[in-house]
Write an enzyme that holds these catalytic residues in place. Structure first.
Site, PDB file in Angstrom:
ATOM      1  CE  LYS A  22      85.667 -64.560 -41.351  1.00  0.00           C
ATOM      2  NZ  LYS A  22      85.074 -63.666 -40.200  1.00  0.00           N
ATOM      3  CG  ASN A  23      82.782 -66.739 -38.808  1.00  0.00           C
ATOM      4  OD1 ASN A  23      83.549 -66.072 -38.867  1.00  0.00           O
ATOM      5  ND2 ASN A  23      81.783 -66.721 -39.307  1.00  0.00           N
ATOM      6  NE  ARG A  93      80.506 -56.629 -35.048  1.00  0.00           N
ATOM      7  CZ  ARG A  93      79.871 -56.035 -34.198  1.00  0.00           C
ATOM      8  NH1 ARG A  93      80.101 -54.638 -34.118  1.00  0.00           N
ATOM      9  NH2 ARG A  93      79.291 -56.550 -33.301  1.00  0.00           N
ATOM     10  CB  CYS A 117      81.052 -52.848 -38.762  1.00  0.00           C
ATOM     11  SG  CYS A 117      79.810 -54.096 -39.009  1.00  0.00           S
ATOM     12  NE  ARG A 122      78.236 -57.566 -37.438  1.00  0.00           N
ATOM     13  CZ  ARG A 122      79.159 -58.294 -38.298  1.00  0.00           C
ATOM     14  NH1 ARG A 122      79.863 -57.787 -39.036  1.00  0.00           N
ATOM     15  NH2 ARG A 122      79.330 -59.580 -37.954  1.00  0.00           N
ATOM     16  N   PRO A 123      75.264 -54.068 -32.604  1.00  0.00           N
ATOM     17  CG  PRO A 123      73.237 -54.330 -31.505  1.00  0.00           C
ATOM     18  CD  PRO A 123      73.705 -54.243 -32.717  1.00  0.00           C
ATOM     19  CB  VAL A 124      78.832 -55.879 -28.084  1.00  0.00           C
ATOM     20  CG1 VAL A 124      79.333 -56.277 -29.517  1.00  0.00           C
ATOM     21  CG2 VAL A 124      79.077 -54.597 -27.625  1.00  0.00           C
ATOM     22  CG  ASP A 125      72.126 -55.030 -27.018  1.00  0.00           C
ATOM     23  OD1 ASP A 125      72.796 -55.502 -28.165  1.00  0.00           O
ATOM     24  OD2 ASP A 125      71.036 -55.622 -26.881  1.00  0.00           O
ATOM     25  CG  LEU A 126      71.774 -59.708 -27.036  1.00  0.00           C
ATOM     26  CD1 LEU A 126      71.723 -60.330 -28.558  1.00  0.00           C
ATOM     27  CD2 LEU A 126      70.784 -59.649 -26.142  1.00  0.00           C
ATOM     28  CG  ASP A 308      78.635 -64.804 -43.106  1.00  0.00           C
ATOM     29  OD1 ASP A 308      78.245 -63.624 -42.964  1.00  0.00           O
ATOM     30  OD2 ASP A 308      79.226 -65.300 -42.132  1.00  0.00           O
ATOM     31  CB  ILE A 330      70.984 -61.626 -40.359  1.00  0.00           C
ATOM     32  CG1 ILE A 330      70.663 -63.064 -40.653  1.00  0.00           C
ATOM     33  CG2 ILE A 330      72.229 -61.446 -39.046  1.00  0.00           C
ATOM     34  CD1 ILE A 330      69.860 -63.897 -39.369  1.00  0.00           C
ATOM     35  NE  ARG A 400      87.994 -59.136 -41.792  1.00  0.00           N
ATOM     36  CZ  ARG A 400      86.737 -58.765 -41.675  1.00  0.00           C
ATOM     37  NH1 ARG A 400      86.150 -57.837 -42.442  1.00  0.00           N
ATOM     38  NH2 ARG A 400      85.996 -59.681 -40.809  1.00  0.00           N
TER      39      ARG A 400
HETATM   40  C1  UD1 Z   1      78.692 -63.846 -36.671  1.00  0.00           C
HETATM   41  C2  UD1 Z   1      79.475 -63.977 -37.725  1.00  0.00           C
HETATM   42  C3  UD1 Z   1      79.279 -63.554 -39.196  1.00  0.00           C
HETATM   43  C4  UD1 Z   1      77.805 -63.907 -39.573  1.00  0.00           C
HETATM   44  C5  UD1 Z   1      76.867 -63.455 -38.415  1.00  0.00           C
HETATM   45  C6  UD1 Z   1      75.420 -63.961 -38.535  1.00  0.00           C
HETATM   46  C7  UD1 Z   1      81.760 -64.628 -36.573  1.00  0.00           C
HETATM   47  C8  UD1 Z   1      83.198 -64.264 -36.085  1.00  0.00           C
HETATM   48  N1  UD1 Z   1      81.078 -63.774 -37.236  1.00  0.00           N
HETATM   49  O1  UD1 Z   1      78.722 -62.529 -36.472  1.00  0.00           O
HETATM   50  O2  UD1 Z   1      80.318 -63.990 -40.184  1.00  0.00           O
HETATM   51  O3  UD1 Z   1      77.455 -62.941 -40.562  1.00  0.00           O
HETATM   52  O4  UD1 Z   1      77.265 -64.303 -36.998  1.00  0.00           O
HETATM   53  O5  UD1 Z   1      75.316 -65.391 -38.830  1.00  0.00           O
HETATM   54  O6  UD1 Z   1      81.380 -65.732 -36.099  1.00  0.00           O
HETATM   55  N2  UD1 Z   1      72.874 -58.391 -32.156  1.00  0.00           N
HETATM   56  C9  UD1 Z   1      72.203 -57.638 -31.105  1.00  0.00           C
HETATM   57  N3  UD1 Z   1      73.067 -57.512 -30.023  1.00  0.00           N
HETATM   58  C10 UD1 Z   1      74.168 -58.200 -29.679  1.00  0.00           C
HETATM   59  C11 UD1 Z   1      74.681 -58.843 -30.758  1.00  0.00           C
HETATM   60  C12 UD1 Z   1      73.929 -59.077 -32.067  1.00  0.00           C
HETATM   61  O7  UD1 Z   1      71.394 -57.088 -31.464  1.00  0.00           O
HETATM   62  O8  UD1 Z   1      74.837 -57.976 -28.653  1.00  0.00           O
HETATM   63  C13 UD1 Z   1      72.164 -58.468 -33.455  1.00  0.00           C
HETATM   64  C14 UD1 Z   1      73.089 -57.976 -34.591  1.00  0.00           C
HETATM   65  O9  UD1 Z   1      72.963 -56.671 -34.732  1.00  0.00           O
HETATM   66  C15 UD1 Z   1      72.473 -58.778 -35.680  1.00  0.00           C
HETATM   67  C16 UD1 Z   1      71.810 -60.067 -35.221  1.00  0.00           C
HETATM   68  O10 UD1 Z   1      72.043 -59.899 -33.828  1.00  0.00           O
HETATM   69  O11 UD1 Z   1      71.289 -58.117 -36.453  1.00  0.00           O
HETATM   70  C17 UD1 Z   1      72.974 -61.368 -35.422  1.00  0.00           C
HETATM   71  O12 UD1 Z   1      74.247 -60.799 -35.137  1.00  0.00           O
HETATM   72  P1  UD1 Z   1      75.285 -61.800 -34.470  1.00  0.00           P
HETATM   73  O13 UD1 Z   1      74.923 -63.376 -34.505  1.00  0.00           O
HETATM   74  O14 UD1 Z   1      75.782 -61.340 -33.185  1.00  0.00           O
HETATM   75  O15 UD1 Z   1      76.644 -61.690 -35.473  1.00  0.00           O
HETATM   76  P2  UD1 Z   1      78.086 -61.996 -35.226  1.00  0.00           P
HETATM   77  O16 UD1 Z   1      78.233 -63.012 -34.062  1.00  0.00           O
HETATM   78  O17 UD1 Z   1      78.662 -60.667 -34.891  1.00  0.00           O
END
Ligand code: UD1
Length: 421
Positions: A22-23, A93, A117, A122-126, A308, A330, A400
């Site tokens: 899936k991922n 997401r 969620c 789980r921010p998307v700032d990066l 996971d 994480i 899912r």
């Molecule tokens: C992906 C996987 C999910 C898995 C996770 C960690 C997919 C579709 N999903 O989720 O199954 O549990 O990796 O292995 O591939 N963070 C920030 N800023 C950002 C983005 C992330 O601070 O812009 C933080 C998150 O809050 C979290 C950490 O980074 O604490 C890791 O998250 P991330 O690796 O981004 O998870 P996803 O990519 O959403």
């Protein structure tokens, strides 16, 4: 809402095939937007998240064609609108993955902000900062990320991820594939799904080097062409079925998988007392009827133990000999399965990001509720060894991420059935 009823006690034994990841499938589907011709993606798992991504494409005016082998052909040239609406993004997401490709290929994108969620903020700032580093202008307005490429298109950039982010790395890598010049991503995620995406971009004529290490170099190309690609196997599905066999003292052979992408998990299974053997595309696990020994583990970015698989190992520890500490580094708030497992008689104490799990002789079947994807997998695993019946509600979370979970478990001898509700 469908529910699962599981009668515990059967010792699992048999063989199953592992589905596509899936991922990996989600970012690869998003990356098809980068091409200037039709792209075919095979080995897609039959999952709700994949349907959501395909529905998102439909909303953007692209009509994916699905063949009899469940391969999907996408022609990004037919795109009509560059908007990913909130109704879809809030259910998944990973929809954020279309942001980078749309800005890179079409110069513009509007993607709803995913918001909070169940497993943390789980921010998307990066994702946003990475695109800004490439010259994109980004505003958040009315709950949407509105992004626009600069005149002449995105420019290659050096970007340092201060937190390792899987989808963040993927989004910026996809954008960089069509940017002008070289991009270097540092502290990049090393997950195998990132490597699969890089291989896919390269199959379309891209130039991505270093995926699988923490520094990825992308030389942007003028155009990416049609391709035909097969998604890698799902390492989390693989690990989940291995734990399913281990928790029942049974044995399983999982086929069409790759033992090299879940070494940290195999190591912990061996530590728990499992006899694990591997071939090029299979893994066999045999507990020889024994109870598992409790293990300590700490989740961290790949190649360390995956978050996971955390919930599934809490289930294994819950009926193991001894006490194991499970540390989640994480995501905050990723222990919701623990409170449902308490209802089945598990002895688990949560303190901050640590769960101390003391194995009990038997869990007892109870009505429980799935709260997120992997949490629900742990409830299924617990139910497999619990005395009596467990009724699991809200199993849309399971659908899912696990293709035909009841059929696969039935093939291994589990007593499980789905009841429409
Ligand atoms: C992906 C996987 C999910 C898995 C996770 C960690 C997919 C579709 N999903 O989720 O199954 O549990 O990796 O292995 O591939 N963070 C920030 N800023 C950002 C983005 C992330 O601070 O812009 C933080 C998150 O809050 C979290 C950490 O980074 O604490 C890791 O998250 P991330 O690796 O981004 O998870 P996803 O990519 O959403």
């Amino acid at each position: 809402m469908d529910k699962l009823i599981i009668t515990g006690g059967a010792r699992l034994d048999g063989e199953i095939r592992i589905s596509g990841a899936k991922n990996a499938a989600l970012p690869i589907l998003a990356a098809t937007l980068l091409a200037d011709g039709p792209v075919t993606v095979g080995n897609l798992p039959h999952l709700h998240d994949i349907t959501t991504m395909i529905e998102l494409f439909g909303r953007m005016g692209i009509e994916p064609v699905i063949d009899e082998k469940l391969a999907v052909e996408i022609d990004p040239r037919t795109i009509k609108t560059l908007v990913a609406p909130y109704e879809l993004v809030k259910t998944m997401r990973a929809s954020i993955l279309v942001l980078g490709p749309m800005v890179a290929r079409f110069g513009k994108a509007e993607v709803a902000l995913p918001g909070g969620c169940a497993i943390g903020s789980r921010p998307v700032d990066l994702h946003i900062r990475g695109l800004e580093a490439m010259g994109a202008k980004i505003e958040v307005e009315g709950g949407y990320i509105k992004a626009e490429a600069p005149e002449g298109g995105l420019r290659g950039a050096h970007f340092f991820f201060d937190t390792v982010s899987v989808t963040g790395t993927e989004n910026i890598m996809m954008a960089a594939a069509l940017a002008k010049g070289r991009s270097v991503l540092q502290n990049a995620a090393r997950e195998p799904e990132v490597v699969d995406l890089a291989n896919f971009i390269n199959a379309m004529g891209g130039n991505v080097q270093g995926a699988g290490t923490d520094t990825i170099t992308i030389d942007g190309v003028e155009r990416l062409h049609s391709a035909n690609y097969r998604v890698m196997p799902d390492r989390i599905e693989t690990g989940t079925y291995l734990v399913a066999a281990a928790i029942t003292g049974g044995r399983v052979k999982v086929k069409d998988t790759d033992p090299t992408i879940l070494e940290a998990v195999l190591e912990k299974l061996r530590e728990a007392g499992a006899d694990v053997t591997t071939g090029a595309d299979w893994i066999a696990l045999d507990m020889h009827g024994r109870k598992a020994k409790a293990v300590n583990l700490r989740t961290a970015p790949y190649p360390a133990f995956p978050t996971d698989m955390q919930a599934q190992f809490i289930s294994l520890n819950a009926v193991a000999e001894g006490t194991g500490a499970v540390i989640e580094t994480i995501f905050e708030n990723r222990f919701m399965h623990v409170y449902e497992m308490h209802r089945m008689g598990a002895q688990i104490q949560v303190e901050g990001n640590t769960a101390i799990v003391t194995g009990v002789d038997t869990l007892k079947g109870a009505p429980v509720m799935a709260t997120d994807l992997r949490a629900s997998a742990s409830l299924v695993l617990s139910a497999l060894v619990a005395e009596g019946d467990t009724l699991i509600d809200r199993i849309y979370h399971i659908d899912r991420g696990y293709e035909c979970i009841e059929e696969k478990l039935q093939m291994l001898g589990a007593k499980i059935r789905r009841v429409p509700g």
